[in-house]
Design a protein around this motif. Structure first.
Motif, PDB file in Angstrom:
ATOM      1  N   LEU A 135       6.076 -19.328 -46.684  1.00  0.00           N
ATOM      2  CA  LEU A 135       5.246 -19.919 -47.823  1.00  0.00           C
ATOM      3  C   LEU A 135       4.890 -21.392 -47.089  1.00  0.00           C
ATOM      4  N   GLY A 136       6.260 -22.020 -46.414  1.00  0.00           N
ATOM      5  CA  GLY A 136       5.922 -23.277 -45.881  1.00  0.00           C
ATOM      6  C   GLY A 136       4.801 -23.227 -44.762  1.00  0.00           C
ATOM      7  N   MET A 137       5.092 -22.253 -43.787  1.00  0.00           N
ATOM      8  CA  MET A 137       4.137 -21.963 -42.453  1.00  0.00           C
ATOM      9  C   MET A 137       2.658 -21.848 -42.813  1.00  0.00           C
ATOM     10  N   ILE A 138       2.494 -20.939 -43.596  1.00  0.00           N
ATOM     11  CA  ILE A 138       1.158 -20.441 -43.779  1.00  0.00           C
ATOM     12  C   ILE A 138       0.359 -21.345 -44.607  1.00  0.00           C
ATOM     13  N   SER A 139       0.955 -22.196 -45.557  1.00  0.00           N
ATOM     14  CA  SER A 139       0.305 -23.003 -46.292  1.00  0.00           C
ATOM     15  C   SER A 139      -0.179 -24.258 -45.515  1.00  0.00           C
ATOM     16  N   ALA A 140       0.602 -24.611 -44.508  1.00  0.00           N
ATOM     17  CA  ALA A 140       0.221 -25.778 -43.678  1.00  0.00           C
ATOM     18  C   ALA A 140      -0.811 -25.379 -42.594  1.00  0.00           C
ATOM     19  N   PHE A 141      -1.306 -23.981 -42.538  1.00  0.00           N
ATOM     20  CA  PHE A 141      -2.457 -23.950 -41.518  1.00  0.00           C
ATOM     21  C   PHE A 141      -3.359 -23.152 -42.020  1.00  0.00           C
ATOM     22  N   GLN A 142      -4.871 -23.711 -41.382  1.00  0.00           N
ATOM     23  CA  GLN A 142      -6.043 -23.117 -41.920  1.00  0.00           C
ATOM     24  C   GLN A 142      -6.729 -22.749 -40.571  1.00  0.00           C
ATOM     25  N   HIS A 143      -6.909 -21.329 -40.456  1.00  0.00           N
ATOM     26  CA  HIS A 143      -7.574 -20.839 -39.128  1.00  0.00           C
ATOM     27  C   HIS A 143      -8.150 -19.518 -39.283  1.00  0.00           C
ATOM     28  N   LYS A 199      -6.557 -16.264 -30.010  1.00  0.00           N
ATOM     29  CA  LYS A 199      -7.027 -17.399 -30.724  1.00  0.00           C
ATOM     30  C   LYS A 199      -5.916 -17.654 -31.854  1.00  0.00           C
ATOM     31  N   GLY A 200      -5.476 -16.755 -32.669  1.00  0.00           N
ATOM     32  CA  GLY A 200      -4.492 -17.126 -33.551  1.00  0.00           C
ATOM     33  C   GLY A 200      -3.189 -17.774 -32.976  1.00  0.00           C
ATOM     34  N   LEU A 201      -2.701 -17.127 -32.032  1.00  0.00           N
ATOM     35  CA  LEU A 201      -1.670 -17.489 -31.197  1.00  0.00           C
ATOM     36  C   LEU A 201      -1.791 -19.013 -30.662  1.00  0.00           C
ATOM     37  N   ALA A 202      -3.028 -18.848 -29.838  1.00  0.00           N
ATOM     38  CA  ALA A 202      -3.305 -20.255 -29.063  1.00  0.00           C
ATOM     39  C   ALA A 202      -2.915 -21.422 -30.064  1.00  0.00           C
ATOM     40  N   PHE A 203      -3.452 -21.110 -31.297  1.00  0.00           N
ATOM     41  CA  PHE A 203      -3.554 -22.488 -32.330  1.00  0.00           C
ATOM     42  C   PHE A 203      -2.117 -22.609 -32.753  1.00  0.00           C
ATOM     43  N   GLU A 207      -2.531 -25.789 -30.535  1.00  0.00           N
ATOM     44  CA  GLU A 207      -3.178 -26.657 -31.239  1.00  0.00           C
ATOM     45  C   GLU A 207      -3.102 -27.373 -32.569  1.00  0.00           C
ATOM     46  N   SER A 208      -2.338 -26.637 -33.293  1.00  0.00           N
ATOM     47  CA  SER A 208      -1.819 -27.065 -34.631  1.00  0.00           C
ATOM     48  C   SER A 208      -0.726 -28.503 -34.500  1.00  0.00           C
ATOM     49  N   ARG A 209      -0.893 -28.970 -35.481  1.00  0.00           N
ATOM     50  CA  ARG A 209       0.180 -30.262 -35.466  1.00  0.00           C
ATOM     51  C   ARG A 209       1.579 -29.634 -35.198  1.00  0.00           C
ATOM     52  N   LEU A 210       1.827 -28.669 -35.961  1.00  0.00           N
ATOM     53  CA  LEU A 210       3.332 -28.016 -35.943  1.00  0.00           C
ATOM     54  C   LEU A 210       3.191 -26.915 -34.951  1.00  0.00           C
ATOM     55  N   LYS A 211       3.931 -27.039 -33.848  1.00  0.00           N
ATOM     56  CA  LYS A 211       4.102 -26.078 -32.832  1.00  0.00           C
ATOM     57  C   LYS A 211       4.983 -24.818 -33.291  1.00  0.00           C
ATOM     58  N   ILE A 212       4.475 -23.707 -33.367  1.00  0.00           N
ATOM     59  CA  ILE A 212       4.998 -22.387 -34.358  1.00  0.00           C
ATOM     60  C   ILE A 212       5.379 -21.453 -33.267  1.00  0.00           C
ATOM     61  N   VAL A 213       6.616 -20.848 -33.207  1.00  0.00           N
ATOM     62  CA  VAL A 213       6.842 -19.408 -32.467  1.00  0.00           C
ATOM     63  C   VAL A 213       6.724 -18.692 -33.639  1.00  0.00           C
ATOM     64  N   HIS A 214       5.659 -17.447 -33.585  1.00  0.00           N
ATOM     65  CA  HIS A 214       5.953 -16.560 -34.887  1.00  0.00           C
ATOM     66  C   HIS A 214       7.078 -15.538 -34.851  1.00  0.00           C
ATOM     67  N   ARG A 215       7.421 -15.145 -33.709  1.00  0.00           N
ATOM     68  CA  ARG A 215       8.788 -14.320 -33.413  1.00  0.00           C
ATOM     69  C   ARG A 215       8.681 -12.770 -33.868  1.00  0.00           C
ATOM     70  N   ASP A 216       7.542 -12.292 -34.463  1.00  0.00           N
ATOM     71  CA  ASP A 216       7.202 -10.978 -35.120  1.00  0.00           C
ATOM     72  C   ASP A 216       5.927 -10.482 -34.634  1.00  0.00           C
ATOM     73  N   ILE A 217       5.295 -10.973 -33.526  1.00  0.00           N
ATOM     74  CA  ILE A 217       3.822 -10.268 -33.432  1.00  0.00           C
ATOM     75  C   ILE A 217       3.879  -8.803 -33.069  1.00  0.00           C
TER      76      ILE A 217
END
Length: 437
Positions: A135-143, A199-203, A207-217
């Protein structure tokens, strides 16, 4: 039988008052009756209020809005009643999938917007922490290459997420699902999907303010919209990437076949773990095959080892999905396969950054010389460890394990502390049980 007869003296009995409707003995009503009516009315009112509260009419502000605002989430909220109306009370006919989180239902909002509702299952191995994380991760991003979150519902013990509806489901189903669900993906479409995921992963990484490791691509977590554009989903295991520490994680989670060796075996986590997973997805897009463990040949993953072997023998084009029927750009195909091998290098430092991958796929930079340093470089001891872990693992499920390292520092942190949220859910569940009892 002897009977005792007593003379009746009517003057001994009180005479009812005639000065009001409540005191009359004709059309009047006794005090006990009035008290009964009052008590009954109050009970009825309490029942109606309880019913309205239960269905979400009276508690909207007291539950979702208050607690979501406390968590500073940038998303909308729905009542359970609204979600039930959208999904026809979670009709089985609207069920479109099942994941580690729980079942997913198709829904329609009053304005006609299609949504996909993820419902936390009581049997789910993911819990409050993963729900909050996603909830917190995906609500913080728009791409454009990340699935959009419309809102959530936190009501009683119900945890629900409402996403944009992706008409063509997952990449995994399109490529190697049941035949009736597979899609005919030509090479231009597959190539566009490769670029979209990159592109999604590069963001997320750069590119995003919060640098995220998805861990389950993985192919299951790449969804396709009506135009077959790729969007990354399922952020329940995502982590914030912190660059100024040792990058050791004691909580390993992901899907075998996609997990980078240094993370699966030693708990070493950086964004290069996502790069490895992306490389596996590229091989699946090219071949139309899933990267599963080969139980007939001990210590091998079918697809990855096959690709490495073909690279060594110079027969890379034999990896290409026969369904493409040779209708593909050979140069593009060569770039994608070699990129996949570079992304799955054993050493994370030898894997390219996702921004570099995008540049190479879009032709803005010339692909570098790709070194073959894949699974053949993995020691037999490492392979044995991974296969022992696989023996107790269902590849289609998310697994978690603890690795006993003395260094407890982590490369990633939870976006929100879960303690206060757990207490909140427990209180809401207790309130719900009280209403039902």
């Amino acid at each position: 039988m002897n009977c005792l007869y007593l003379p009746l003296n009517y003057s001994d009995f009180p005479v009812p008052r005639q000065d009001g409707p409540l005191g009359g003995n004709g059309n009047g009503v006794s005090g006990g009756t009035v008290a009964g009516i009052v008590v009954g009315t109050l009970c009825l009112i309490i029942l109606i209020v309880g019913f309205l509260w239960w269905w979400g009419y009276l508690r909207r502000g007291a539950t979702t809005e208050l607690d979501l605002n406390g968590l500073e989430l940038n998303t909308g909220s729905f009542t359970l009643r609204q979600i039930k109306a959208a999904t026809n009370n979670f009709d089985i006919a609207n069920k479109i999938g099942e994941g580690g989180f729980g079942p997913v239902y198709k829904g329609v909002l009053p304005d006609g917007t299609l949504i996909a509702v993820k419902q936390l299952s009581s049997k789910s191995k993911q819990g409050n922490r993963e729900f909050l994380n996603e909830l917190g991760m995906i609500s913080a991003f728009q791409h454009p290459n990340l699935v959009k979150l419309h809102g959530c519902c936190i009501e009683g013990n119900q945890l629900l997420l409402a996403y944009e509806y992706m008409e063509n489901n997952s990449l995994a189903r399109a490529l190697f699902g049941p035949k009736e669900w597979q899609l005919e993906l030509d090479w231009p479409t597959r190539y566009r999907i490769c670029i979209g995921i990159a592109k999604g992963l590069a963001f997320l990484h750069e590119e995003s303010r919060l640098k995220i490791v998805h861990r389950d691509i993985k192919a299951t977590n790449v969804l396709l919209d009506k135009n077959l554009d790729a969007k990354i989903s399922d952020f329940g295991l995502a982590k914030l990437d912190e660059e100024d520490n040792t990058h050791i994680s004691t909580r390993v989670a992901g899907t075998y076949g996609y997990m980078a060796p240094e993370y699966a075996l030693r708990g070493y986590l950086t964004d290069k773990a996502d790069v490895y997973s992306y490389g596996i997805v590229l091989l699946e897009i090219v071949s139309g095959m899933a990267n599963i463990a080969d139980r007939a040949k001990e210590n091998q993953f079918v697809l990855l080892d096959r690709a490495v072997s073909m690279k060594i023998t110079g027969n890379l084009m034999e990896l290409v999905d026969p369904k493409l029927d040779s209708k593909y750009d050979i140069q593009e195909m060569t770039v994608v396969i070699n990129l996949a091998l570079a992304c799955t290098a054993i050493s994370p430092t030898n894997r390219p950054a996702m921004s570099a991958v995008v540049s190479m796929l879009e032709g803005r930079t010339v692909p570098q010389n790709f070194a073959v340093e894949q699974s053949r470089s993995m020691t037999e001891l490492d392979r044995d460890k991974m296969m022992k872990q696989l023996e107790n693992t269902n590849e289609s499920q998310i697994e978690e394990m603890s690795i006993p390292y003395t260094d407890s520092s982590t490369s990633a942190v939870d976006l929100y502390p879960v303690d206060r949220f757990s207490d909140y859910l427990q209180n809401r569940s207790n309130d719900t049980n009280k209403l039902l009892s």
